[in-house]
Design an enzyme around this catalytic site. Sequence first.
Site, mmCIF file in Angstrom:
data_model
loop_
_atom_site.group_PDB
_atom_site.id
_atom_site.type_symbol
_atom_site.label_atom_id
_atom_site.label_comp_id
_atom_site.label_asym_id
_atom_site.label_seq_id
_atom_site.Cartn_x
_atom_site.Cartn_y
_atom_site.Cartn_z
ATOM 1 N N LYS A 143 0.827 -1.217 0.000
ATOM 2 C CA LYS A 143 0.000 0.000 0.000
ATOM 3 C C LYS A 143 0.859 1.264 0.000
ATOM 4 C CE LYS A 143 -4.446 -1.341 0.764
ATOM 5 N NZ LYS A 143 -4.592 -2.529 1.623
ATOM 6 N N ARG A 144 2.012 1.171 0.633
ATOM 7 C CA ARG A 144 2.946 2.290 0.671
ATOM 8 C C ARG A 144 3.247 2.834 -0.731
ATOM 9 N NH1 ARG A 144 8.086 1.784 1.433
ATOM 10 N NH2 ARG A 144 8.124 -0.482 1.276
#
Length: 479
Positions: A254-255
């Site tokens: 997700k980063r």
Amino acid sequence: MSVRVRFAPSPTGDPHIGSIWTALMNWLFARAKGGVFLLRIEDTDQARLIPGSSEKIIEMLKWYGLNYDEGPFYQSKRLNLYQKYADILVEKGNAYYCFCSTERLAELRKAAEANKQPSKYDRHCLSLSAEEIQKRVGGGLARRSLGEGGEKFVVRLKIPEGKTSFIDLIRGKIEFENALIDDQVLLKSDGFPTYHLANVVDDYEMKISHVIRAEEWLSSTPKHIILYQAFGWKPPEFAHLPLILGADRSKLSKRHGATGALAFRNEGYLPEAMLNFLALLGWNSGTDQEIFSREELVKAFSLEAINKAGAIFNREKLDWVNGMYLRKLSIAEFAERAKPFLADAKAENVFIEKTLATVQERVKKLSELPALTHFYFKQPEYDGALLVWKKATLEITKDRLTKLSAFYSSSEFPLDEKALEEVTKAFITKEQFETGETLWPMRVALSGEKASPSPFQIAVVLGKEETIARLQIAISKLS
Ligand code: GLU
């Protein structure tokens, strides 16, 4: 050999981009070989199941256009089959009942941790006699049912001694020491199979010729090979895809931005651009070609050409590929694709197409459209100070806009970008104005933005009346 491959996701949440990548590799392989691509939902892990995920998986395949020839098959509807095969293995002596309690297993794990050893089952139940097993399942054993006062049990695979090796089509020969492999639980006490048993049984039953899956399953493959051997079945070919990495070479997460396979749809990427981009992840076509139609991808695809090093997910490249596809669309198609992103834009189709034509060359994804085109659909809100060009003053700006507005009111206003530019520039020259002090505020008056299409492009779409009305609003902001 006829090629049969499967996409076998577990419905444990929103499908990840890695999931559609695996599906695509299988689909391309099947299509390239004239084989069968089937969908199997591996939903036997009741604890990890998330309602609605199977539907999401199907929706994802549909959006990306990866049609399957067979399925969906749901493993949860095939429990009898796995139980039957577990029994066969027990009968052959390749699997055994285990009655150990969770407490005992937890203690084994703790002890192994304390000794810095890999945690393995100690085969406590391997040597139970047939009579004892009968007794512990409650007497009068009908194989899968417990009698009165029977104990819970699982079925474990008996890992043989030696080594297990196989040829991975992407990585070459891979070998594992069997001594390091745990006696894997095949059937849980609730009668549900574990992933390993169900996966192997189904790959056999469904006549899968090639297992193409993510790298994370590589360490399970020796268990699977041992299972095939225990049943006396020929294993399929295996190919383990590399991990997908972010630009910083760490595992994509997700980063790095959206990673849900359907999130890309919501961000305004086209499925055909996504497929093109995903096909090139970790795969080298051996040429400089970057844009491939589906047919070209199928033709050029080769499993062996997939890199075993991680595949870098480069968002800039994705944006570039998507932009290329967006530009190739006819304006009518572009408008059709853009519609869901312009739900707030209330206007005639013709008008929408005109506005979209002004941004089609620049847009990277459809979700950018509202920000790029909002001023066509409603009068922009902006601060009057933005109207003043950097080398001008408020007074000059007001004067230029007032004269420009008067000029447009009294002269013809060609509805053609080039022609409008010509008459406007002729007017600027005649009046001996600076171009920037006139055209900058004109553009801001029409768009309210620091950056936007040229003022002529916007003015032609808005038409004479609306252009003059916006110039007047701008003038009123300058007193
Ligand atoms: N159910 C596994 C998954 O979710 C399938 C792995 C495999 O393809 O064997 O990825």
